[in-house]
Design a protein around this motif. Structure first.
Motif, PDB file in Angstrom:
ATOM      1  N   THR A   1       0.824  -1.219   0.000  1.00  8.32           N
ATOM      2  CA  THR A   1       0.000   0.000   0.000  1.00  8.32           C
ATOM      3  C   THR A   1       0.851   1.259   0.000  1.00  8.32           C
ATOM      4  O   THR A   1       0.374   2.331   0.329  1.00  8.32           O
ATOM      5  CB  THR A   1      -0.983  -0.016   1.195  1.00  8.32           C
ATOM      6  N   VAL A   2       2.130   1.126  -0.372  1.00  5.07           N
ATOM      7  CA  VAL A   2       3.030   2.269  -0.228  1.00  5.07           C
ATOM      8  C   VAL A   2       2.604   3.434  -1.122  1.00  5.07           C
ATOM      9  O   VAL A   2       2.721   4.587  -0.750  1.00  5.07           O
ATOM     10  CB  VAL A   2       4.512   1.833  -0.420  1.00  5.07           C
ATOM     11  N   ARG A   3       2.056   3.101  -2.298  1.00  2.00           N
ATOM     12  CA  ARG A   3       1.480   4.141  -3.159  1.00  2.00           C
ATOM     13  C   ARG A   3       0.094   3.690  -3.590  1.00  2.00           C
ATOM     14  O   ARG A   3      -0.195   2.498  -3.655  1.00  2.00           O
ATOM     15  CB  ARG A   3       2.374   4.365  -4.397  1.00  2.00           C
ATOM     16  N   GLU A   4      -0.751   4.678  -3.916  1.00  2.00           N
ATOM     17  CA  GLU A   4      -2.151   4.378  -4.207  1.00  2.00           C
ATOM     18  C   GLU A   4      -2.309   3.379  -5.362  1.00  2.00           C
ATOM     19  O   GLU A   4      -3.202   2.536  -5.340  1.00  2.00           O
ATOM     20  CB  GLU A   4      -2.891   5.692  -4.518  1.00  2.00           C
TER      21      GLU A   4
ATOM     22  N   TYR B   1       5.482  11.354   4.468  1.00  2.00           N
ATOM     23  CA  TYR B   1       4.690  10.882   3.331  1.00  2.00           C
ATOM     24  C   TYR B   1       4.356   9.391   3.436  1.00  2.00           C
ATOM     25  O   TYR B   1       3.598   8.865   2.649  1.00  2.00           O
ATOM     26  CB  TYR B   1       5.498  11.076   2.024  1.00  2.00           C
ATOM     27  N   CYS B   2       4.965   8.697   4.400  1.00  2.00           N
ATOM     28  CA  CYS B   2       5.055   7.230   4.310  1.00  2.00           C
ATOM     29  C   CYS B   2       4.078   6.509   5.233  1.00  2.00           C
ATOM     30  O   CYS B   2       3.960   6.819   6.415  1.00  2.00           O
ATOM     31  CB  CYS B   2       6.482   6.797   4.624  1.00  2.00           C
ATOM     32  N   ILE B   3       3.451   5.501   4.678  1.00  2.00           N
ATOM     33  CA  ILE B   3       2.432   4.758   5.417  1.00  2.00           C
ATOM     34  C   ILE B   3       3.027   3.544   6.139  1.00  2.00           C
ATOM     35  O   ILE B   3       2.381   2.948   7.017  1.00  2.00           O
ATOM     36  CB  ILE B   3       1.299   4.347   4.440  1.00  2.00           C
TER      37      ILE B   3
ATOM     38  N   LEU C   1      20.631   3.818  -0.876  1.00  2.00           N
ATOM     39  CA  LEU C   1      20.613   4.925   0.089  1.00  2.00           C
ATOM     40  C   LEU C   1      19.582   5.973  -0.351  1.00  2.00           C
ATOM     41  O   LEU C   1      19.927   6.957  -1.015  1.00  2.00           O
ATOM     42  CB  LEU C   1      22.028   5.534   0.121  1.00  2.00           C
ATOM     43  N   PRO C   2      18.318   5.739   0.006  1.00  2.00           N
ATOM     44  CA  PRO C   2      17.272   6.625  -0.492  1.00  2.00           C
ATOM     45  C   PRO C   2      17.476   8.079  -0.075  1.00  2.00           C
ATOM     46  O   PRO C   2      17.649   8.349   1.119  1.00  2.00           O
ATOM     47  CB  PRO C   2      15.994   6.060   0.150  1.00  2.00           C
ATOM     48  N   VAL C   3      17.486   8.975  -1.066  1.00  2.00           N
ATOM     49  CA  VAL C   3      17.665  10.402  -0.754  1.00  2.00           C
ATOM     50  C   VAL C   3      16.300  11.090  -0.659  1.00  2.00           C
ATOM     51  O   VAL C   3      16.125  12.025   0.087  1.00  2.00           O
ATOM     52  CB  VAL C   3      18.606  11.083  -1.783  1.00  2.00           C
TER      53      VAL C   3
ATOM     54  N   ILE D   1      13.751   8.337  -5.103  1.00  2.00           N
ATOM     55  CA  ILE D   1      13.449   9.773  -5.160  1.00  2.00           C
ATOM     56  C   ILE D   1      11.944   9.966  -5.333  1.00  2.00           C
ATOM     57  O   ILE D   1      11.316   9.284  -6.146  1.00  2.00           O
ATOM     58  CB  ILE D   1      14.184  10.447  -6.353  1.00  2.00           C
ATOM     59  N   ILE D   2      11.395  10.883  -4.562  1.00  2.00           N
ATOM     60  CA  ILE D   2       9.972  11.215  -4.706  1.00  2.00           C
ATOM     61  C   ILE D   2       9.857  12.591  -5.356  1.00  2.00           C
ATOM     62  O   ILE D   2      10.515  13.537  -4.925  1.00  2.00           O
ATOM     63  CB  ILE D   2       9.268  11.241  -3.331  1.00  2.00           C
ATOM     64  N   VAL D   3       9.044  12.678  -6.383  1.00  2.00           N
ATOM     65  CA  VAL D   3       8.811  13.951  -7.060  1.00  2.00           C
ATOM     66  C   VAL D   3       7.403  14.430  -6.723  1.00  2.00           C
ATOM     67  O   VAL D   3       6.458  13.629  -6.731  1.00  2.00           O
ATOM     68  CB  VAL D   3       8.933  13.791  -8.590  1.00  2.00           C
TER      69      VAL D   3
ATOM     70  N   PHE E   1       9.679   8.044  -7.977  1.00  2.00           N
ATOM     71  CA  PHE E   1       8.258   7.871  -7.682  1.00  2.00           C
ATOM     72  C   PHE E   1       7.542   9.204  -7.707  1.00  2.00           C
ATOM     73  O   PHE E   1       8.074  10.209  -7.234  1.00  2.00           O
ATOM     74  CB  PHE E   1       8.069   7.267  -6.278  1.00  2.00           C
ATOM     75  N   ILE E   2       6.339   9.186  -8.230  1.00  2.00           N
ATOM     76  CA  ILE E   2       5.471  10.356  -8.113  1.00  2.00           C
ATOM     77  C   ILE E   2       4.849  10.298  -6.722  1.00  2.00           C
ATOM     78  O   ILE E   2       4.373   9.245  -6.292  1.00  2.00           O
ATOM     79  CB  ILE E   2       4.407  10.325  -9.222  1.00  2.00           C
ATOM     80  N   TYR E   3       4.889  11.414  -6.016  1.00  2.00           N
ATOM     81  CA  TYR E   3       4.333  11.452  -4.665  1.00  2.00           C
ATOM     82  C   TYR E   3       2.874  10.968  -4.678  1.00  2.00           C
ATOM     83  O   TYR E   3       2.083  11.373  -5.516  1.00  2.00           O
ATOM     84  CB  TYR E   3       4.408  12.882  -4.096  1.00  2.00           C
TER      85      TYR E   3
ATOM     86  N   ARG F   1      -0.513  10.462  -2.256  1.00  2.00           N
ATOM     87  CA  ARG F   1      -1.083  10.928  -0.997  1.00  2.00           C
ATOM     88  C   ARG F   1      -1.652   9.744  -0.224  1.00  2.00           C
ATOM     89  O   ARG F   1      -2.573   9.076  -0.702  1.00  2.00           O
ATOM     90  CB  ARG F   1      -2.204  11.889  -1.380  1.00  2.00           C
ATOM     91  N   ARG F   2      -1.089   9.460   0.944  1.00  2.00           N
ATOM     92  CA  ARG F   2      -1.545   8.320   1.735  1.00  2.00           C
ATOM     93  C   ARG F   2      -2.333   8.801   2.940  1.00  2.00           C
ATOM     94  O   ARG F   2      -1.779   9.480   3.832  1.00  2.00           O
ATOM     95  CB  ARG F   2      -0.363   7.448   2.203  1.00  2.00           C
ATOM     96  N   THR F   3      -3.598   8.436   2.983  1.00  2.00           N
ATOM     97  CA  THR F   3      -4.483   8.875   4.061  1.00  2.00           C
ATOM     98  C   THR F   3      -3.888   8.508   5.419  1.00  2.00           C
ATOM     99  O   THR F   3      -3.410   7.394   5.611  1.00  2.00           O
ATOM    100  CB  THR F   3      -5.851   8.167   3.921  1.00  2.00           C
TER     101      THR F   3
HETATM  102  N1  5AD Z   1       4.558   8.455  -2.416  1.00  2.00           N
HETATM  103  C1  5AD Z   1       5.537   8.148  -3.290  1.00  2.00           C
HETATM  104  N2  5AD Z   1       6.575   7.365  -2.981  1.00  2.00           N
HETATM  105  C2  5AD Z   1       6.632   6.873  -1.723  1.00  2.00           C
HETATM  106  N3  5AD Z   1       7.542   6.081  -1.114  1.00  2.00           N
HETATM  107  C3  5AD Z   1       7.127   5.847   0.141  1.00  2.00           C
HETATM  108  N4  5AD Z   1       5.976   6.489   0.377  1.00  2.00           N
HETATM  109  C4  5AD Z   1       5.647   7.137  -0.770  1.00  2.00           C
HETATM  110  C5  5AD Z   1       4.578   7.969  -1.150  1.00  2.00           C
HETATM  111  N5  5AD Z   1       3.610   8.293  -0.305  1.00  2.00           N
HETATM  112  C6  5AD Z   1       8.752   5.626  -1.776  1.00  2.00           C
HETATM  113  C7  5AD Z   1       9.997   6.106  -1.045  1.00  2.00           C
HETATM  114  C8  5AD Z   1      10.532   4.856  -0.420  1.00  2.00           C
HETATM  115  C9  5AD Z   1      10.101   3.806  -1.411  1.00  2.00           C
HETATM  116  C10 5AD Z   1      10.091   2.424  -0.901  1.00  2.00           C
HETATM  117  O1  5AD Z   1       8.801   4.215  -1.766  1.00  2.00           O
HETATM  118  O2  5AD Z   1      10.894   6.626  -1.997  1.00  2.00           O
HETATM  119  O3  5AD Z   1      11.932   4.895  -0.243  1.00  2.00           O
END
Ligand code: 5AD
Ligand code: SF4
Length: 483
Positions: free
Chosen positions: A91-94, A206-208, A305-307, A347-349, A377-379, A381-383
């Motif tokens: 469920t990390v991204r929608e 941002y992270c669930i 090494l996630p930035v 990387i999250i954009v 990854f495109i950001y 939105r996680r409730t």
């Molecule tokens: N939106 C986009 N990417 C995400 N990640 C984690 N949560 C989100 C989110 N809400 C990405 C991060 C993390 C990877 C496993 O997933 O970059 O390092």
């Protein structure tokens, strides 16, 4: 590692044991009885299919789930046309959630044709109460729902479903429990993931994951070492130590151990030739770890090494607890100690409030570091996460345009970086026959880059010196070198 237990010797007519893992072996024995009954009636064993979504942690969990199904006597199926279908969800991204809902529609049509079919869902998505509500209401044909904390209970839940004949839901909010010594069915005979810790305490905004995987818990070093020794005896040559943030391994143990200390112990294990690990949080990466990597013969020259972002302002809003400068400084220190290391990143954009300027800072980090590869990854939105209610969510078209720019640059740079070993001889762990080229095999360098070279199935699972003849951007073509 699992106990060698003869399930047929377990008396399933007594009460189930309370303690684990004995309780689960009891239920595996009960499920095996059901499997035999099925076989008597249908003239074949029931089949089971497991689909894994998401990360390496889920992949390892699925091996444990498949180990339980195998003990119970299910035959493995290649697709969803099976008697038991299990989705281990992410469920990390929608879009991960959307994929599961899409597939559930398909499962419904299959179940109409095979009414005895059982459908089970587990994993991260099931830890979200809204998801479980939705499934209870709109996907009533699902039989078993469980989460991330109780995957070891699959046999018990299956037994309950068979007895009660209605949907079984068992979700734990969190747990302190780590159940050791259950079976696992490994996907590869020569390499294996090994959980060293579960959960995450970082709460990046941002992270669930911290909500669905719970608080950080480390396994005891002696349990980890015993498992790896057993894997080595079974022919495993490469282990991947798994945790959401391996650099904080061991902090909460009764007798604290550092991650670097654990690596030193793993290094001693005979038969293990390659050690990998993931994921490293930059804020917790210690000087001790850098030194251990520099001095090790077995630890692969690779760090993920996630930035996440190159903008210190966005990093603060993300609650990452390092700045752009600290990240770049860390990269310099690692490279000074381990010059041939390959670095990969996430990387999250489009994190809320990201401006063009912030984005250019990310592009700048990409230029300066020269990652071997970057997962972009495109950001999403996680409730329930702090970022979901932040103002200034970035418009979709702006995010998409930045994402495309980033991806193009990342790919250009990584093609150049990945070619660094061209015209040298490197060790390759052969993993499989080549999918596309007849007479070829596919393997990986220590830094994880893929190599294809002429060879046959007898090489699978061995480490072979290969001359890297041609770089194709993300992979090499080579020839076995008789060194
Ligand atoms: N939106 C986009 N990417 C995400 N990640 C984690 N949560 C989100 C989110 N809400 C990405 C991060 C993390 C990877 C496993 O997933 O970059 O390092
Ligand atoms: Fe999520 Fe951050 Fe934990 Fe990684 S470290 S799992 S990104 S909260």
């Amino acid at each position: 590692m699992h106990q060698e237990i003869d399930l047929d010797k377990i008396d399933i007519n007594t009460e189930p044991p309370i303690e684990e893992p004995a309780r689960q072996y009891y239920y595996m024995a009960k499920c095996r009885e059901w499997v035999r009954e099925f076989e008597r009636k249908n003239g074949r064993r029931p089949t089971a299919f497991t689909q894994t979504f998401g990360c390496q942690m889920n992949a390892r969990d699925s091996e444990k789930l498949q180990g339980i199904l195998e003990q119970a006597g299910f035959e493995e199926a290649g697709d969803e046309k099976a008697d038991f279908v299990l989705y281990n969800t992410c469920t990390v991204r929608e879009n991960a959630n959307q994929r599961v809902y899409g597939r559930l529609g398909y499962l419904n049509t299959l179940k109409k044709k095979n009414p005895h079919m059982l459908i089970a869902l587990c994993g991260c998505m099931m830890q979200e109460p809204e998801v479980v509500d939705k499934i209870r209401k709109s996907y009533r044909f699902v039989d078993i729902i469980f989460g991330t904390h109780n995957i070891f209970k699959l046999a018990e839940l299956m037994d309950r479903r068979l007895e009660e004949r209605k949907m079984v839901v068992d979700i734990w909010r969190d747990t302190e429990q780590i159940v050791e010594e259950l079976p696992a069915q490994r996907k590869f005979p020569f390499k294996s993931g090994v959980n060293i810790m579960f959960g995450c305490n970082n709460f990046c905004s941002y992270c669930i994951v911290p909500y669905v995987r719970g608080r950080e818990r480390s396994r005891k070093p002696e349990d980890i070492i015993a498992e790896i020794k057993q894997l080595a005896r079974d022919g495993v040559v490469e282990v991947m130590l798994l945790g959401q943030n391996v650099n904080s391994y061991g902090k909460n143990l009764e007798t604290p151990v550092t991650f670097a200390g654990l690596l030193r112990q793993v290094e001693e294990i005979e038969g293990i030739e390659r050690i990998r690990f993931m994921t490293s949080h930059p804020k917790d990466l210690s000087e001790e770890l850098i030194q251990v990597m520099a001095g090790s013969k077995k630890i692969c020259r690779h760090l993920h090494l996630p930035v996440q972002s190159g903008s210190s302002r966005i990093l603060k809003a993300m609650n990452r607890r390092y700045t752009k400068e600290q990240y770049l400084d860390l990269v310099d220190r690692i490279r000074a100690a381990v010059p041939d290391i390959s670095l990969t990143t996430d990387i999250i954009v489009g994190f809320p409030g990201e401006t063009e300027e912030d984005f250019l800072e990310t592009m700048d980090v990409v230029e300066k570091v020269g990652f071997d590869s970057a997962f972009t990854f495109i950001y999403s939105r996680r409730t329930g996460t702090p970022a979901a209610s932040m103002e200034d969510q970035v418009p979709e078209e702006v995010v998409k345009e930045r994402f495309d720019r980033l991806l193009a640059r990342v790919q250009e740079l990584s093609a150049r970086v990945c070619a660094r070993d061209l015209h040298t001889t490197q060790k390759v762990l052969v993993e499989s026959l080549d999918d596309h080229l007849e007479g070829y095999v596919t393997g990986r360098l220590g830094n994880n880059t893929v190599v294809h070279f002429p060879g046959d199935a007898s090489l699978i699972g061995t480490i072979v010196p290969v001359y890297l003849e041609e770089s194709k951007g993300f992979y090499y073509m080579g020839t076995a070198a008789g060194v």
